[in-house]
Design an enzyme around this catalytic site. Structure first.
Site, PDB file in Angstrom:
ATOM      1  N   LYS A  21    -128.914  53.343 -28.737  1.00  0.00           N
ATOM      2  CA  LYS A  21    -130.257  53.679 -29.220  1.00  0.00           C
ATOM      3  C   LYS A  21    -131.151  53.887 -28.004  1.00  0.00           C
ATOM      4  O   LYS A  21    -131.643  52.929 -27.407  1.00  0.00           O
ATOM      5  CB  LYS A  21    -130.795  52.549 -30.103  1.00  0.00           C
ATOM      6  CG  LYS A  21    -132.276  52.695 -30.473  1.00  0.00           C
ATOM      7  CD  LYS A  21    -132.529  53.957 -31.272  1.00  0.00           C
ATOM      8  CE  LYS A  21    -134.020  54.176 -31.491  1.00  0.00           C
ATOM      9  NZ  LYS A  21    -134.694  54.703 -30.266  1.00  0.00           N
ATOM     10  N   GLY A  58    -135.797  45.942 -21.511  1.00  0.00           N
ATOM     11  CA  GLY A  58    -137.137  46.190 -22.020  1.00  0.00           C
ATOM     12  C   GLY A  58    -138.027  44.975 -21.818  1.00  0.00           C
ATOM     13  O   GLY A  58    -137.790  44.149 -20.935  1.00  0.00           O
ATOM     14  N   SER A  59    -139.021  44.839 -22.669  1.00  0.00           N
ATOM     15  CA  SER A  59    -140.012  43.789 -22.499  1.00  0.00           C
ATOM     16  C   SER A  59    -139.471  42.424 -22.880  1.00  0.00           C
ATOM     17  O   SER A  59    -138.556  42.297 -23.704  1.00  0.00           O
ATOM     18  CB  SER A  59    -141.250  44.096 -23.344  1.00  0.00           C
ATOM     19  OG  SER A  59    -140.986  43.867 -24.718  1.00  0.00           O
ATOM     20  N   THR A  60    -140.075  41.391 -22.306  1.00  0.00           N
ATOM     21  CA  THR A  60    -139.671  40.021 -22.611  1.00  0.00           C
ATOM     22  C   THR A  60    -139.917  39.694 -24.072  1.00  0.00           C
ATOM     23  O   THR A  60    -139.083  39.034 -24.726  1.00  0.00           O
ATOM     24  CB  THR A  60    -140.431  39.042 -21.705  1.00  0.00           C
ATOM     25  OG1 THR A  60    -140.026  39.270 -20.344  1.00  0.00           O
ATOM     26  CG2 THR A  60    -140.127  37.597 -22.074  1.00  0.00           C
ATOM     27  N   ILE A  66    -139.842  41.629 -26.743  1.00  0.00           N
ATOM     28  CA  ILE A  66    -138.800  42.201 -27.598  1.00  0.00           C
ATOM     29  C   ILE A  66    -137.467  41.507 -27.339  1.00  0.00           C
ATOM     30  O   ILE A  66    -136.693  41.254 -28.267  1.00  0.00           O
ATOM     31  CB  ILE A  66    -138.693  43.719 -27.366  1.00  0.00           C
ATOM     32  CG1 ILE A  66    -139.985  44.400 -27.826  1.00  0.00           C
ATOM     33  CG2 ILE A  66    -137.502  44.295 -28.118  1.00  0.00           C
ATOM     34  CD1 ILE A  66    -140.029  45.892 -27.559  1.00  0.00           C
ATOM     35  N   GLY A  67    -137.185  41.168 -26.080  1.00  0.00           N
ATOM     36  CA  GLY A  67    -135.956  40.429 -25.777  1.00  0.00           C
ATOM     37  C   GLY A  67    -135.891  39.108 -26.517  1.00  0.00           C
ATOM     38  O   GLY A  67    -134.833  38.717 -27.037  1.00  0.00           O
ATOM     39  N   GLU A 108    -146.991  41.687 -16.644  1.00  0.00           N
ATOM     40  CA  GLU A 108    -146.356  42.943 -16.254  1.00  0.00           C
ATOM     41  C   GLU A 108    -147.187  44.120 -16.756  1.00  0.00           C
ATOM     42  O   GLU A 108    -147.383  44.280 -17.961  1.00  0.00           O
ATOM     43  CB  GLU A 108    -144.937  43.032 -16.806  1.00  0.00           C
ATOM     44  CG  GLU A 108    -144.205  44.276 -16.345  1.00  0.00           C
ATOM     45  CD  GLU A 108    -142.782  44.344 -16.841  1.00  0.00           C
ATOM     46  OE1 GLU A 108    -141.882  44.700 -16.057  1.00  0.00           O
ATOM     47  OE2 GLU A 108    -142.557  44.034 -18.031  1.00  0.00           O
TER      48      GLU A 108
END
Length: 493
Positions: free
Chosen positions: A185, A238-240, A242-243, A395
């Site tokens: 994706k 990706g971003s923390t 979303i992680g 960030e």
């Protein structure tokens, strides 16, 4: 006089599922937009969850019944090495797609990203033949005991917008080398190079269903991919935030997860550094790819005796940058990747000013007669800041560099480690002993000494703390794409 070749024609993008190109089931499409001028590049299929499910089913069949996991490592290596050759063959086209999709200057797309992408496939093709074997083990029992390294299964790979080509290759190449099948994706805003790589892997001989590419709405498809019960592993950059959500969702099915997340990396300049080189490295650490780099050295820590000189020189260098058309080979600073990122950068500049930081360069959008449109933001330097400010803690993912003074080595370590992140770091010093001390003391997955943003397929990348876990690249990454099986064979008479 040699004419400049016409740019490639970018056709509509379709889903790649089970070895075939197909439209979304409901016929939906979405435009890809060139951030340099806001123009529409093409339309790509906007997949639904049903399309994603078809891709996972194809990958599941290819893993459970197909030849790829059962091939010899040498035959898999041939396919990956052939893919590297095809990437090099089509370097200009791939670089063009990368540039019109996310705004990266063409000189970087073709001259930097494409060669490293080819290197990844070649490296992991070779690694497949040397790193996937098991080992015999002496035991205290009358058995012949050994281990096997086997592929994990179906891998869901989710990649961001800032390095569409490289970050997809860093996941696909080792996953495929290990014998897994993949559903990729790509970022909603930058899908074009992912579709091109799928075509090249098919041309290289990858069996149908081994790689499936699903384009479309990121949140909806990403959640479905992570939650899918037939996906065995998720790899995400990706971003923390979303992680963290991925970890929560993956817990329901106990998926393996590899995460490369956010960063707020410290680049540290000591007074004894080679200052010309340090300033040059600091510029690129902060502003390469318009600052849209997870390992960007967005906090420049400078020892107080040289603080004014370094801060002044870096601000002067930034102020002299003229953003330009990323398709111009002479451009080295292009637009931001999409509208949301542009707004985020502008908002953080206002935050920095409100918190009392001093604007030494930049701090505004850029347009000119030659570039009347586009998501251009001037490289921005803040001085007079401290490590507690939001611009030093959060960030930004854009061309914003915060310069902070320090006095002692111990203070530099405390400042560098004083954020939730731990992805990368840099140290500039002539003192070799100090360099080794700092490399050990910094809580970050990478430490560059007297350089910055160096990459190679053989060297692992990953983070400490909120910057994620697991490693991309190097032989270390193969651990996350394989499982170890223990075999005991009775040897009694």
């Amino acid at each position: 006089m040699t004419e400049t070749p016409a740019p490639p024609v970018v056709g509509p993008g379709r889903l790649f599922i089970a070895g075939s190109w197909t439209d979304a089931r409901d016929g939906r499409t979405q435009a890809t937009v060139n951030p340099a001028d806001g123009s529409r590049t093409t339309d790509v299929a906007a997949a639904s969850v049903q399309d994603l499910d078809a891709a996972v089913e194809a990958a599941r069949r290819a893993f459970d019944e197909g030849p790829w996991p059962r091939m010899s490592v040498h035959d898999r290596a041939k396919v990956l090495i052939r893919a590297a050759e095809l990437i090099e063959r089509d370097a200009q086209e791939i670089g063009y797609l990368e540039t019109v999709d996310m705004g990266k200057p063409i000189s970087f797309s073709v001259g930097h990203d494409v060669p490293i992408a080819a290197q990844m496939y070649r490296y992991f093709g070779g690694l497949a033949t040397s790193e996937l074997g098991g080992a015999t083990r002496p035991t205290a029992t009358p058995t012949f005991s050994y281990t096997l390294r086997e592929p994990v299964g179906v891998v869901g790979a989710i990649t961001p917008f800032n390095f569409p080509l490289l970050l997809s290759c860093s996941k696909l190449a080792p996953a495929l080398a290990a014998g897994n099948t993949v559903v990729h994706k790509p970022a909603e805003t930058t899908p074009l190079s992912a579709l091109k790589i799928a075509a090249l892997l098919a041309e290289a001989g990858l069996p149908e269903g081994v790689l499936n590419v699903v384009t479309g709405p990121g949140t909806e498809l990403g959640r479905a991919l992570v939650a899918h019960p037939k996906v065995d592993k998720v790899t995400f950059t990706g971003s923390t935030a979303i992680g963290q959500s991925i970890v929560r969702s993956a817990a329901d099915t106990l998926k393996k997860v590899t995460l490369e997340l956010g960063g707020k990396s410290a680049n540290i300049v000591f007074a004894d550094a080679y200052l010309d080189q340090a300033v040059e490295d600091a510029f690129w650490a902060g502003f390469f790819n318009s600052g849209q780099v997870c390992v960007a050295g967005s906090r420049l820590l400078v020892q107080r005796p040289v603080y004014d000189e370094v801060a002044g020189r870096i601000a002067e260098r930034a102020a002299g940058v003229v953003p330009g058309d990323p398709l111009d080979p002479g451009t080295y600073f292009g637009p931001l990747g999409h509208e949301g990122q542009f707004r985020k950068v502008a908002e953080y500049v206002e935050v920095g000013l409100a918190d009392g930081a001093e604007l030494a360069a930049g701090g505004s959008a850029y347009h000119s007669e030659q570039q009347p449109k586009g998501l251009y933001y001037r490289p921005t330097v803040f001085t007079g800041a401290d490590n507690t400010m939001r611009i030093a803690q959060e960030e930004i993912f854009g061309p914003v560099l915060t310069v902070i003074p320090f006095d002692t080595e111990e203070e530099a370590v405390a400042l560098a480690n004083g954020t939730p992140y731990g992805l990368a770091s840099g140290v500039h010093t002539r003192d070799v002993k100090r360099a080794h001390r700092m490399a050990r003391a910094l809580k970050a997955g990478t430490c560059w000494v007297n350089t910055y943003t160096q990459f190679d397929s053989s060297m692992p990348m990953g983070g400490y703390k909120s910057s994620g876990y697991g490693r991309e690249l190097g032989p270390e990454t193969m651990e996350s794409y394989t499982q170890t099986k223990s075999v005991w064979i009775d040897q009694r008479d």
